[in-house]
Design an enzyme around this catalytic site. Structure first.
Site, short mmCIF file in Angstrom:
data_model
loop_
_atom_site.label_atom_id
_atom_site.label_comp_id
_atom_site.label_asym_id
_atom_site.label_seq_id
_atom_site.Cartn_x
_atom_site.Cartn_y
_atom_site.Cartn_z
N ASP A 297 125.31 77.83 9.62
CA ASP A 297 125.70 76.51 9.39
C ASP A 297 124.73 75.48 9.42
O ASP A 297 123.86 75.08 10.19
CB ASP A 297 126.61 75.94 10.29
CG ASP A 297 127.91 77.22 10.22
OD1 ASP A 297 128.44 77.64 9.37
OD2 ASP A 297 128.56 77.22 11.39
N ASP B 134 119.79 80.89 11.68
CA ASP B 134 121.04 80.28 11.78
C ASP B 134 121.76 80.25 10.50
O ASP B 134 121.18 80.44 9.45
CB ASP B 134 120.85 78.64 12.44
CG ASP B 134 122.30 78.16 12.54
OD1 ASP B 134 123.27 78.61 13.13
OD2 ASP B 134 122.20 76.83 12.25
C1 BG6 Z 1 128.14 76.45 14.73
C2 BG6 Z 1 128.10 75.15 14.31
O1 BG6 Z 1 127.32 77.19 13.84
O2 BG6 Z 1 129.37 77.04 15.20
C3 BG6 Z 1 129.20 74.22 15.00
O3 BG6 Z 1 126.83 74.52 14.05
C4 BG6 Z 1 130.51 74.84 15.21
O4 BG6 Z 1 129.22 72.92 14.66
C5 BG6 Z 1 130.15 76.31 16.04
O5 BG6 Z 1 131.21 74.17 16.25
C6 BG6 Z 1 131.71 77.05 16.21
O6 BG6 Z 1 132.05 77.57 15.05
P1 BG6 Z 1 133.38 78.06 15.05
O7 BG6 Z 1 133.56 78.44 13.46
O8 BG6 Z 1 133.43 79.04 15.80
O9 BG6 Z 1 134.69 77.15 15.29
MG MG Z 2 123.50 74.93 12.21
#
Ligand code: BG6
Ligand code: MG
Length: 213
Positions: free
Chosen positions: A12, A10
């Site tokens: 984030d 993963d």
């Molecule tokens: C995930 C995060 O990786 O991506 C979430 O853990 C986030 O918190 C999701 O909402 C979507 O991200 P984005 O950048 O498409 O808004």
């Molecule tokens: Mg994550």
């Protein structure tokens, strides 16, 4: 020798601390709508896609929203988030992240990235690590957000590795569920009290070592 053929990470909260930026951006949005927001509630949003997260947040408020209002709010949150990631550099890699990626490749395993974030390619480029992955899932092509297993299964398929030969690494409850339901070995990054379905939990990638699994 590892018993696995691929490690799927993963992004984030595992490779870099963008989980905190998502938190800040959602908090700013939620509070502008009068919805209470804290770290404990944020835990439920980790790994959940943008519209799914927004629905969870708005469900805590007192009014209902049209689809157009929701799209505008999601867009506002994304602009807050993009402001926060705009100044990221390779210094924003979390401790141990680069070493873990190097260890996996040096052991002859493939590396994959499974993030539901539509900003993942931007973040990888800012960190300077896009070429460290043999396959990066494009979140725009994923129909079901984590905890559904689709994203980890897509990564495995494109790496040409059977799910049972993959190890997934995740910081989110929804992400660990996605890995387990894909039939993979799950390494959680965070706290064992939170990531209860993980096969092993480590506090950060600094403690990642293929020989432990
Ligand atoms: C995930 C995060 O990786 O991506 C979430 O853990 C986030 O918190 C999701 O909402 C979507 O991200 P984005 O950048 O498409 O808004
Ligand atoms: Mg994550």
């Amino acid at each position: 020798m590892s018993r696995f053929k691929a490690v799927i990470f993963d992004l984030d909260g595992v490779i870099t601390d963008t989980a905190h930026y998502h938190y800040l951006a959602w908090k700013r949005l939620a509070e502008s709508e009068g919805v209470p927001f804290d770290e404990a509630f944020n835990e439920h949003l980790k790994g959940v896609d943008r519209m799914g997260s927004l629905d969870l947040i708005l469900a805590r408020g007192s009014r209902s929203y049209t689809q157009d209002e929701k799209l505008a709010l999601a867009d506002t949150k994304n602009r807050h988030y993009q402001q926060l990631i705009a100044t990221m550099t390779p210094d924003d890699l979390l401790p141990g992240a680069l070493r873990a990626l190097e260890e996996v490749r040096a052991a002859g395993l493939k590396t994959g990235l499974a993030s539901v974030s539509k900003n993942a390619f931007t973040v990888l480029d800012r960190l300077g690590i896009r070429d460290r992955f043999d396959y990066v899932v494009d979140a725009a092509r994923i129909a079901n957000s984590k905890p559904h297993p689709e994203i980890f299964l897509t990564a495995a398929q494109n790496l040409g590795v059977a799910p049972g030969d993959c190890l997934g690494v995740e910081d989110a409850v929804a992400g660990v569920a996605s890995i387990k339901d894909a039939g993979m070995y799950a390494v959680g990054v965070g706290s064992p009290e939170v990531l209860t379905r993980a096969d092993r939990v480590i506090p950060s990638l600094q403690k990642f070592s293929l020989q432990d699994y």
